[in-house]
Design a protein around this motif. Structure first.
Motif, PDB file in Angstrom:
ATOM      1  N   GLN A  32       2.832  38.542   1.949  1.00  0.00           N
ATOM      2  CA  GLN A  32       3.665  38.904   1.346  1.00  0.00           C
ATOM      3  C   GLN A  32       5.268  38.034   2.113  1.00  0.00           C
ATOM      4  OE1 GLN A  32       4.847  43.153   1.249  1.00  0.00           O
ATOM      5  NE2 GLN A  32       4.224  43.043  -0.841  1.00  0.00           N
ATOM      6  N   ILE A  33       6.738  37.848   1.596  1.00  0.00           N
ATOM      7  CA  ILE A  33       7.869  37.194   2.106  1.00  0.00           C
ATOM      8  C   ILE A  33       8.406  38.770   1.601  1.00  0.00           C
ATOM      9  CG2 ILE A  33       9.635  35.143   2.056  1.00  0.00           C
ATOM     10  CD1 ILE A  33       6.916  33.690   1.932  1.00  0.00           C
ATOM     11  N   GLU A  34       9.070  38.621   2.637  1.00  0.00           N
ATOM     12  CA  GLU A  34      10.111  39.685   2.584  1.00  0.00           C
ATOM     13  C   GLU A  34      11.857  39.165   2.307  1.00  0.00           C
ATOM     14  OE1 GLU A  34       9.336  42.742   1.707  1.00  0.00           O
ATOM     15  OE2 GLU A  34      11.820  43.576   1.797  1.00  0.00           O
ATOM     16  N   GLY A  35      12.709  38.776   1.688  1.00  0.00           N
ATOM     17  CA  GLY A  35      13.678  38.482   1.743  1.00  0.00           C
ATOM     18  C   GLY A  35      14.868  39.404   2.015  1.00  0.00           C
ATOM     19  N   LEU A  36      16.461  38.682   2.512  1.00  0.00           N
ATOM     20  CA  LEU A  36      17.469  40.006   2.424  1.00  0.00           C
ATOM     21  C   LEU A  36      18.785  39.258   3.076  1.00  0.00           C
ATOM     22  CD1 LEU A  36      17.496  42.984   3.249  1.00  0.00           C
ATOM     23  CD2 LEU A  36      17.699  42.271   5.386  1.00  0.00           C
TER      24      LEU A  36
ATOM     25  N   ILE B 189       5.382  35.425 -16.676  1.00  0.00           N
ATOM     26  CA  ILE B 189       4.976  35.708 -15.810  1.00  0.00           C
ATOM     27  C   ILE B 189       5.709  36.541 -14.169  1.00  0.00           C
ATOM     28  CG2 ILE B 189       3.789  35.344 -12.844  1.00  0.00           C
ATOM     29  CD1 ILE B 189       2.731  32.785 -15.050  1.00  0.00           C
ATOM     30  N   GLU B 190       5.178  37.600 -14.182  1.00  0.00           N
ATOM     31  CA  GLU B 190       6.188  39.033 -12.977  1.00  0.00           C
ATOM     32  C   GLU B 190       5.506  38.143 -11.587  1.00  0.00           C
ATOM     33  OE1 GLU B 190       4.702  43.164 -12.146  1.00  0.00           O
ATOM     34  OE2 GLU B 190       6.097  43.504 -14.755  1.00  0.00           O
ATOM     35  N   ILE B 191       6.847  38.215 -11.223  1.00  0.00           N
ATOM     36  CA  ILE B 191       6.996  37.287  -9.730  1.00  0.00           C
ATOM     37  C   ILE B 191       6.929  37.563  -8.349  1.00  0.00           C
ATOM     38  CG2 ILE B 191       8.602  35.898  -9.851  1.00  0.00           C
ATOM     39  CD1 ILE B 191       5.338  33.972  -9.001  1.00  0.00           C
ATOM     40  N   MET B 192       8.010  38.707  -8.722  1.00  0.00           N
ATOM     41  CA  MET B 192       8.398  39.092  -7.519  1.00  0.00           C
ATOM     42  C   MET B 192       9.925  40.511  -7.810  1.00  0.00           C
ATOM     43  SD  MET B 192      11.322  36.042  -6.649  1.00  0.00           S
ATOM     44  CE  MET B 192      11.889  36.756  -5.376  1.00  0.00           C
ATOM     45  N   GLY B 193       9.716  41.739  -6.735  1.00  0.00           N
ATOM     46  CA  GLY B 193      10.374  42.443  -6.659  1.00  0.00           C
ATOM     47  C   GLY B 193      11.677  42.458  -6.239  1.00  0.00           C
ATOM     48  N   ALA B 194      12.645  42.840  -6.537  1.00  0.00           N
ATOM     49  CA  ALA B 194      13.654  43.011  -5.948  1.00  0.00           C
ATOM     50  C   ALA B 194      14.884  43.886  -6.285  1.00  0.00           C
ATOM     51  CB  ALA B 194      14.260  41.066  -6.206  1.00  0.00           C
ATOM     52  N   GLY B 195      16.365  43.834  -5.138  1.00  0.00           N
ATOM     53  CA  GLY B 195      17.247  44.226  -5.453  1.00  0.00           C
ATOM     54  C   GLY B 195      18.459  44.647  -5.118  1.00  0.00           C
ATOM     55  N   MET B 196      19.658  45.839  -5.137  1.00  0.00           N
ATOM     56  CA  MET B 196      20.858  45.353  -3.968  1.00  0.00           C
ATOM     57  C   MET B 196      20.340  46.943  -3.143  1.00  0.00           C
ATOM     58  SD  MET B 196      22.678  43.398  -4.932  1.00  0.00           S
ATOM     59  CE  MET B 196      24.001  43.222  -4.291  1.00  0.00           C
TER      60      MET B 196
ATOM     61  N   GLY C 125      24.023  44.111   0.081  1.00  0.00           N
ATOM     62  CA  GLY C 125      23.203  42.816   0.625  1.00  0.00           C
ATOM     63  C   GLY C 125      22.132  42.948  -1.412  1.00  0.00           C
ATOM     64  N   PHE C 126      21.272  42.292  -0.849  1.00  0.00           N
ATOM     65  CA  PHE C 126      19.847  42.516  -1.410  1.00  0.00           C
ATOM     66  C   PHE C 126      18.788  41.937  -1.503  1.00  0.00           C
ATOM     67  CE2 PHE C 126      21.633  37.567  -2.229  1.00  0.00           C
ATOM     68  CZ  PHE C 126      20.494  36.656  -2.161  1.00  0.00           C
ATOM     69  N   ALA C 127      18.211  42.529  -1.311  1.00  0.00           N
ATOM     70  CA  ALA C 127      16.642  42.476  -0.754  1.00  0.00           C
ATOM     71  C   ALA C 127      15.473  41.719  -1.989  1.00  0.00           C
ATOM     72  CB  ALA C 127      16.248  43.305   0.276  1.00  0.00           C
ATOM     73  N   PHE C 128      14.147  41.087  -1.071  1.00  0.00           N
ATOM     74  CA  PHE C 128      13.383  40.868  -2.479  1.00  0.00           C
ATOM     75  C   PHE C 128      11.684  40.335  -1.816  1.00  0.00           C
ATOM     76  CE2 PHE C 128      15.478  36.745  -1.095  1.00  0.00           C
ATOM     77  CZ  PHE C 128      14.205  36.137  -1.003  1.00  0.00           C
ATOM     78  N   GLY C 129      11.071  41.132  -2.032  1.00  0.00           N
ATOM     79  CA  GLY C 129      10.145  41.577  -2.254  1.00  0.00           C
ATOM     80  C   GLY C 129       8.460  39.763  -3.008  1.00  0.00           C
ATOM     81  N   ILE C 130       8.218  39.190  -2.285  1.00  0.00           N
ATOM     82  CA  ILE C 130       6.828  37.837  -3.535  1.00  0.00           C
ATOM     83  C   ILE C 130       5.535  37.833  -2.643  1.00  0.00           C
ATOM     84  CG2 ILE C 130       8.334  35.977  -2.152  1.00  0.00           C
ATOM     85  CD1 ILE C 130       8.014  35.011  -4.322  1.00  0.00           C
ATOM     86  N   GLY C 131       4.518  38.121  -3.340  1.00  0.00           N
ATOM     87  CA  GLY C 131       3.714  37.440  -2.966  1.00  0.00           C
ATOM     88  C   GLY C 131       2.794  36.212  -2.851  1.00  0.00           C
ATOM     89  N   VAL C 132       2.659  35.717  -0.926  1.00  0.00           N
ATOM     90  CA  VAL C 132       2.214  34.271  -1.426  1.00  0.00           C
ATOM     91  C   VAL C 132       0.626  34.390  -2.068  1.00  0.00           C
ATOM     92  CG1 VAL C 132       1.548  33.161   0.640  1.00  0.00           C
ATOM     93  CG2 VAL C 132       3.435  34.982   1.047  1.00  0.00           C
ATOM     94  N   ASP C 133      -0.276  34.930  -2.266  1.00  0.00           N
ATOM     95  CA  ASP C 133      -1.326  34.657  -2.842  1.00  0.00           C
ATOM     96  C   ASP C 133      -1.088  35.140  -4.269  1.00  0.00           C
ATOM     97  OD1 ASP C 133      -3.631  36.893  -0.256  1.00  0.00           O
ATOM     98  OD2 ASP C 133      -1.136  37.242  -0.441  1.00  0.00           O
TER      99      ASP C 133
END
Ligand code: DAH
Length: 336
Positions: free
Chosen positions: A207-211, A277-284, A302-310
């Motif tokens: 995964q790649i997490e974003g914040l 296509i469902e690509i990632m989860g996210a939110g505040m 802030g916001f955050a998201f998580g995306i699957g690299v595979d």
């Protein structure tokens, strides 16, 4: 028999030999089947008995001398021979040998591309451990005690409070504990789930997490960054949409869909004919997560998201089995 004559002729012949072939001809002339030394050795048996020991000793001395002189002369000639070999022109018409070389794993290639886009948007890299505390993986992220993902069935526990991280979200908490806003990070890495394994479920994936945390970060910022990222990765015509969802650590939470990479929205096998296509989860970021790291939720958003690299690699390359990534089959890996 004139041993001295043979010896001086031999020395002259060897000195005159200018290349390995000429030297070989000298060898034959002396040691070959009809050679002079061979003849000497044969003659011994015909000689009178009292002469034989002397003739034997002389013949042997000459034989050894021939071999020594040949070896010494060969050593002199061979370097010249090598120089000639390297000086010879290269034949550019010869077929090439197969220069097969290694390459980056398709997941690394995919990650590098994603990281490059985020880098251009101002995200810094952060990381955290794969063997994680229950506190960081669940509790600090506002997971209720009875949340199903905490179950043994979904999570690999090493002890009661140590586990293999099930997502990269704990890096958010670890990073915020050490830094004050504004901050903008991505945290890539491997995650683990106790899954029933099939072509779309693996026990290990990436995964790649974003914040992004600052004062006045809004849902519009989230949507803007995600749209920019998706359009750079999948093409500028790609559309995104948000669907309401639930994650304990964000409020509100969304699932992000993008128009299908395969059919641009008209429906195909990649998107199951839906065009999306469902690509990632996210939110505040949930106020309780801010409280866990000592941030004032009235001061920061802030916001955050998580995306699957595979998953991204599968969509982009039309790979239909997630298990291929870690199967280490070079026939698969060489294609990318
Ligand atoms: N951690 C979630 C998962 O593993 C993905 C995710 C969803 C990460 C929403 C986030 C987020 O940061 O805001 O499924």
């Amino acid at each position: 028999m004139d041993v001295d004559k043979i010896e001086s002729a031999l020395r002259a012949d060897i000195a005159a030999a200018g290349d390995p072939e000429a030297l070989d001809a000298v060898r034959v002339r002396y040691l070959g089947r009809k050679g002079r030394v061979t003849a000497m050795l044969r003659a011994i048996s015909d000689a009178p008995a009292e002469d034989r020991p002397r003739l034997g000793a002389e013949s042997n001395r000459i034989k050894i001398l021939v071999e020594e002189l040949l070896a010494a002369r060969r050593a002199e000639l061979v370097p010249q021979d090598e120089n000639a070999f390297y000086a010879a022109p290269i034949d550019g018409t010869l077929p090439a040998t197969d220069g097969s070389s290694g390459r980056r794993h398709v997941l690394v290639q995919t990650f590098n591309e994603m990281r490059g886009i985020f880098h251009g948007m101002g995200y810094r890299l952060a990381s955290g451990p794969e063997v994680e505390l229950e506190y960081y993986n669940f509790q600090s992220l506002n997971f209720p005690e009875e949340h199903p993902s905490r179950d043994l069935q979904d999570t690999f526990y090493l002890t009661d409070d140590i586990l293999l991280r099930t997502h990269t979200s704990p890096v958010q908490v670890r990073y915020m504990e050490e830094h004050t806003p504004p901050l903008k990070i991505i945290a890539p890495g491997r995650v683990y789930r106790n899954e029933a394994i099939d072509q779309s479920h693996a026990a290990e994936f990436h995964q790649i997490e974003g914040l992004y945390v600052d004062t006045d970060v809004s849902m519009a910022d989230l949507k803007g960054d995600i749209a920019l990222f998706i359009q750079q990765l999948f093409g500028s015509k790609t559309q995104i949409r948000f669907k309401p969802h639930f994650f304990p650590f964000t409020e509100p939470s969304v699932d992000v869909d993008m128009t299908c990479f395969g059919c641009a929205g008209s429906g195909c096998s990649i998107c199951g004919q839906t065009g999306w296509i469902e690509i990632m989860g996210a939110g505040m970021v949930h106020p309780n997560v801010f409280r866990a790291v000592g941030y004032d939720p009235d001061q920061y958003t802030g916001f955050a998201f998580g995306i699957g690299v595979d998953r991204v690699a599968m969509i982009r390359h039309g790979i239909d089995d997630i298990r291929l990534f870690l199967a280490n089959d070079v026939r698969f890996l060489r294609q990318f």
